[in-house]
Design a protein around this motif. Structure first.
Motif: not given
Length: 448
Positions: A52, A56, A62, A92, A134, A138, A140
């Motif tokens: 990661v 971002r 992803i 990611i 993900a 995060y 994603g």
């Protein structure tokens, strides 16, 4: 068989010589590869690593990047360019590790009945669990999920596009085979497989029917497919590329005649298959003279461009992205016409190196501090030691003695006022590896 096992361990595992010549270290960033031990439903018993980037967007894309047989997620992280490019473009990267034995090493399951059905189990379900992790952990973006991989990972890339078309928006398969090519586990080893010995030759309709049968209830948009193969591949034969083209063009209802063909780089012969709206649904690269050694330098970037995620930089870039996404053309011997930085305002260069033993990679970012654009750029510096540049990306770099000259690529020659461009290179050294103390841009000294 022993000789075949040796060949697979040497070249099919993702420990690819051409890729290793490009990236031999972790990206120069505070971010690092992290193993996730509990990510959800895992019928394939797989391991998961994730990268990661520090910079971002709120909902990054992803990319699932998959190794070859006998390889691993951390190995593919080291040997491919996807993590370094993640620092630049803010997506990611998930690196799955296959754990199922296929008679000659651990490979992604593209042979079992369970793996060939949507929701059937095995590795495909595990990979989708990683994507969902993900997203949860995060943020994603589930509307921008992509697959890529080399050899067994390239096979799994096409496999995931078929089995989970609602999850993946596109895929880039390096040295793969069509979905459904392997009859079962016994048909998987390359030396005896009807698929990888080239005996399986179906019609486009038959190949397409296999994809449609993987998820009969699906009626949505199909993920686009980018396919790469070396013409001298002696492990997974080049003929598999045409079988994959037949499969995916049929899935999209396209003919077998490309709508366009070109050579974006030396020895890269590209065929494109577009629909009536001129959207490229299938893109195939035949790499002249290449063996079982992909992806090589620049190919990861071409995959990201096909995905469409290179135009979205991270919120605060670690290294500024290029100003356009068109693939570079081979450099010519004629130097570009350049303009100096605006008088009285100058430029700034940020140089970041990541060293190991006797080698290193470096990222160089050039910022135009002036009020007008720089059209065409040449950056020069002098090494204080014995550093020697071996290859580069996003620029043409030449070295004479300890003097280095970097010239813009075809697509990043303009630096807007207040804007930046970046490029990178790999080099060798011994002793000290001190950063350059002075850079000149089009003959004008820059702050650094």
């Amino acid at each position: 068989m022993n000789r075949m096992k040796t060949a697979i361990a040497a070249v099919a595992s993702g420990v690819l010589a051409a890729a290793a010549a490009v990236v031999l270290s972790t990206p120069a960033s505070a971010a690092s590869l992290v193993e996730v031990t509990s990510f959800g439903d895992n019928p394939g018993g797989m391991r998961m690593h994730i990268y990661v980037p520090d910079s971002r967007p709120a909902n990054p894309a992803i990319v699932v990047a998959m190794h070859g047989c006998s390889g691993s997620g951390p190995g593919f992280y080291q040997q491919s360019e996807f993590a370094r490019l993640a620092d630049q473009y803010g997506y990611i990267v998930i690196y799955p590790s296959a754990m199922q034995e296929a008679g000659f090493g651990r490979c992604f399951d593209t042979w079992s009945d369970a793996a060939k059905r949507h929701g059937g189990g095995s590795d495909p379900v595990s990979i989708v669990s990683m994507v969902n992790y993900a997203n949860r952990q995060y943020g994603g973006d589930l509307n921008r999920v992509y697959a890529t991989g080399s050899s067994s990972g390239g096979m799994m890339t096409q496999h995931m596009l078929a089995v989970y078309p609602e999850v993946f928006k596109a895929g880039a398969s390096f040295m793969g085979v069509p979905f459904g090519c392997f009859a079962n586990a016994a048909d998987y080893p390359p030396s005896t497989s009807q698929c990888t010995t080239g005996q399986v030759d179906r019609t486009p309709q038959q190949w397409g029917d296999l994809v449609r049968a993987a998820y009969p209830a699906y009626s949505g948009v199909r993920p686009r497919a980018q396919l790469w193969h070396g013409t001298a591949d002696n492990l997974v034969p080049y003929s598999r590329l045409n079988e994959s083209i037949e499969q995916w063009t049929n899935v999209f209802g396209l003919g077998q005649t490309p709508t366009a063909s070109d050579t974006p780089q030396t020895n890269w012969n590209r065929r494109r298959y577009a629909n009536s709206s001129s959207t490229v649904q299938v893109e195939a690269y035949a790499i002249q003279g290449a063996g079982h050694s992909l992806p090589a330098s620049g190919m990861a970037l071409a995959a990201l461009q096909f995905f469409g995620i290179t135009s979205t930089p991270p919120t605060t870039p670690t290294t500024p992205p290029p100003t356009a996404t068109t693939p570079t053309t081979p450099p010519t011997s004629t130097p570009p016409t350049t303009s100096p930085p605006p008088a009285g305002t100058g430029c700034r260069v940020a140089y970041t190196a990541n060293s190991w033993n006797t080698g290193f990679t470096a990222t160089v970012a050039i910022t135009n501090n002036g009020s007008s654009a720089i059209n065409g750029w040449t950056l020069q510096w002098t090494w204080s030691g014995n550093q020697q540049v071996t290859n580069a990306w996003s620029a043409t770099v030449a070295q004479s003695g300890n003097q280095v000259t970097a010239r813009n690529a075809a697509w990043n020659g303009t630096i807007a006022a207040g804007g930046s461009v970046s490029f990178g290179f790999q080099a060798t050294y011994s002793g000290a590896n001190n950063a350059p103390t002075q850079f000149t841009l089009n003959g004008t000294a820059c702050a650094s």
